[in-house]
Write a protein that holds these residues in place. Structure first.
Motif, PDB file in Angstrom:
ATOM      1  N   ALA A  85      36.345  35.409  46.342  1.00 16.79           N
ATOM      2  CA  ALA A  85      36.011  36.366  45.291  1.00 16.79           C
ATOM      3  C   ALA A  85      34.725  37.116  45.618  1.00 16.79           C
ATOM      4  N   ASP A  86      33.786  36.394  46.185  1.00 23.95           N
ATOM      5  CA  ASP A  86      32.504  37.007  46.492  1.00 23.95           C
ATOM      6  C   ASP A  86      32.670  38.145  47.498  1.00 23.95           C
ATOM      7  N   ASN A  92      34.434  41.149  45.923  1.00 20.40           N
ATOM      8  CA  ASN A  92      33.645  41.922  44.972  1.00 20.40           C
ATOM      9  C   ASN A  92      32.471  42.636  45.590  1.00 20.40           C
ATOM     10  N   ASN A  93      31.958  42.118  46.691  1.00 20.27           N
ATOM     11  CA  ASN A  93      30.714  42.683  47.211  1.00 20.27           C
ATOM     12  C   ASN A  93      30.897  43.487  48.493  1.00 20.27           C
ATOM     13  N   ARG A 110      44.143  38.425  43.642  1.00 19.40           N
ATOM     14  CA  ARG A 110      43.595  39.239  44.745  1.00 19.40           C
ATOM     15  C   ARG A 110      44.637  40.185  45.315  1.00 19.40           C
ATOM     16  N   GLU A 167      33.981  46.464  38.096  1.00 18.86           N
ATOM     17  CA  GLU A 167      34.790  45.690  37.149  1.00 18.86           C
ATOM     18  C   GLU A 167      35.174  46.579  35.965  1.00 18.86           C
ATOM     19  N   TRP A 212      39.487  44.950  39.083  1.00 14.15           N
ATOM     20  CA  TRP A 212      38.398  45.650  39.748  1.00 14.15           C
ATOM     21  C   TRP A 212      38.955  46.922  40.348  1.00 14.15           C
ATOM     22  N   LEU A 244      33.899  48.173  44.671  1.00 13.26           N
ATOM     23  CA  LEU A 244      34.659  47.789  43.485  1.00 13.26           C
ATOM     24  C   LEU A 244      33.760  47.750  42.263  1.00 13.26           C
ATOM     25  N   ALA A 265      41.642  40.305  40.049  1.00 11.61           N
ATOM     26  CA  ALA A 265      40.654  39.305  40.477  1.00 11.61           C
ATOM     27  C   ALA A 265      41.288  37.951  40.721  1.00 11.61           C
TER      28      ALA A 265
END
Lengths: 181, 320
Positions: free
Chosen positions: B280-281, B284-285, B230, B315, B208, B313, B227
């Protein structure tokens, strides 16, 4: 007006942090840059702010100027124009109508005799001159007034899509006329 | 890399100035990550630049010169003049001054102010550089300028000269600016830009990336997150932090909005496990932001300044 060679020398000194050279550079070029910026932003105070930012940037990035690539004044004008256009594109509140006054004031074409023009300008004008008259005006209004496609569409009383197409084909024509890669 | 005509036209329109704010921001992002595209844009800027020769100079107010001078003097102070000679350059004896410098300076003094005087046969209304009455009948100026142009009658050249005269004389009614009808995808908030950056192969796990930018003008930081592990890496594109200052990277989860520090990123290239505690959530958000803090980072664990760069971020290498 200083010669390009003198301006190159001044820029090189500015890159080394020479404030006296910076002042000389400013004196020699500020009126040209202010003329360019004022045409685009049409607001005295805003144009002054942009000129301020432009010269601070020139002071900070003079070392990035490469004499072999472009004339010093052209390099400085590009910095000023980019800043001015960024500002007018973001300031949708700028009333372009208010500034119509500037049209009358600052704008007479410089009476450049052909022999005073640089070869680069002559070559460019020959290529612009090969476009249809409306396209010539389109390109020149965009350059000198910093107009967006929308403003150009209004001026030419046409659809945005047409302006996009015209700009694209005009620029690609200029490119092949100049023999750009 | 080969560039399509679309790329070239985009570069040309950027240099010409006709793109809207969002498109300019997009191009400026491309300029940061793609040196080849930067070259195309600069080539266009060089080709169009000679047009400036036709713009009449306008004297800025004298007070502006002082303002700029002091701004520059201020910025010059902390930098201990990286002069090649070194040593005592502060008070050079008069005869130590570069003779060329003196020559140029005195030439300037003699001829000051340079290139600002209007032509002696200027029309009266041109002499007011500041504000002229609106709706002046300016067409005659254009006409006379075109008429007296030395290029008159030289074919194409004459035509383009008249076009320039007309444009510069501004006989065109000005229109109000109207925002563009842009595809929704391009309508991002100006302060947050998302950009896809190609990660060199081979793709091992999902990658990402985010370009952390200010108003898309200043080069900022490129953040890459693996990902799976991390682990993140940050490449600094812009200048190093000022003396006594540090860049600090923050994660701002959209749910809470409270920034959490994930590390100080002063190096040109920083790699860290600072994201390992986030799921992860969240990774990513969230929004990633960079602030300028005192050296070593904010002592309180909270940012003490507004973020100057931010991004989300994106992908770039999908997971298999």
């Amino acid at each position: 007006m200083l010669t390009p060679a003198e301006l190159v020398w001044l820029l090189a000194s500015v890159a080394r942090g020479d404030q006296a050279a910076f002042e000389a550079l400013y004196e020699a070029t500020c009126a040209k840059l202010f003329g360019v910026v004022l045409r685009i932003v049409r607001d005295q105070a805003l144009a002054e702010d942009i000129l301020h930012e432009t010269y601070v940037k020139i002071w900070g990035t003079a070392a990035q100027y490469h004499p072999g690539e472009t004339s010093p004044l052209a390099w400085m004008v590009a910095i000023a124009r980019n800043r001015a256009i960024d500002v007018v594109r973001k300031r949708t509140d700028l009333s372009q109508n208010d500034a119509a006054a500037f049209e009358a004031a600052s704008d007479t074409p410089t009476q450049l005799a052909r022999r005073e023009m640089t070869d680069e300008l002559k070559a460019l004008l020959e290529c612009v001159g090969q476009l249809e008259p409306d396209r010539q005006k389109l390109v020149l209004l965009a350059y000198y007034n910093g107009w967006s496609r929308e403003q150009l569409a209004d001026k030419f009383n046409t659809q945005l899509g047409n302006v996009k197409t015209w700009l694209r084909s005009s620029l690609l024509d200029i490119r092949s006329c100049l023999g750009l890669a | 890399m080969a560039y399509s005509e679309d790329h070239i036209a985009l570069a040309a329109e950027y240099a010409l100035g006709t793109l809207d704010a969002d498109e300019r921001a997009l191009v400026e992002t491309m300029l940061i990550v793609d040196p080849g595209f930067l070259e195309i844009v600069q080539a266009w800027e060089r080709k169009l630049a000679p047009l400036h020769q036709m713009v009449s100079p306008v004297d800025p107010p004298a007070a502006l010169r002082d303002r700029i001078k002091s701004a520059v003097a201020l910025s010059a102070q902390p930098a201990p003049a990286a002069s090649s000679e070194g040593g005592s350059e502060e008070l050079p004896p008069a005869d130590a001054v570069d003779p060329v410098a003196q020559e140029i300076t005195s030439a300037l003094d003699a001829a000051s102010p340079p290139n600002v005087s209007p032509p002696s046969d200027a029309h009266p209304m041109e002499q007011d550089n500041n504000v002229g009455p609106a709706e002046q009948p300016i067409a005659p100026v254009a006409a006379s300028a075109a008429k007296s142009s030395p290029a008159k009658g030289s074919g194409i050249f004459g035509i383009v000269m008249s076009a320039i005269a007309a444009v510069l004389a501004g006989i065109v009614a000005l229109q109000l600016y109207r925002p563009a009808a842009l595809p929704a995808a391009l309508r991002m908030k100006p302060e947050i830009r998302t950009v896809e950056v190609k990660i060199p192969p081979p793709p091992v796990a999902a990658q990402w990336v985010a370009a952390l930018q200010s108003d898309a003008r200043d080069p900022g930081f490129i953040l890459t997150v693996d990902a799976k592990s991390r682990r993140y890496t940050v490449r600094r594109v812009g200048p190093p932090p000022a003396a006594g200052k540090s860049y600090e990277l923050w994660i701002v989860p959209s749910k809470f909005g409270t920034p959490h520090s994930i590390g100080v990123i002063d190096g040109e290239f920083t790699a860290s496990n600072g994201l390992s505690g986030y799921d992860a959530d969240a990774v990513n958000n969230s929004i990633y932001a960079v602030t300028v803090e005192d050296k070593g980072g904010s002592p309180s664990g909270k940012p003490t300044a507004q973020p100057l760069w931010a991004g989300k971020l994106y992908e770039s290498v999908p997971s298999k």
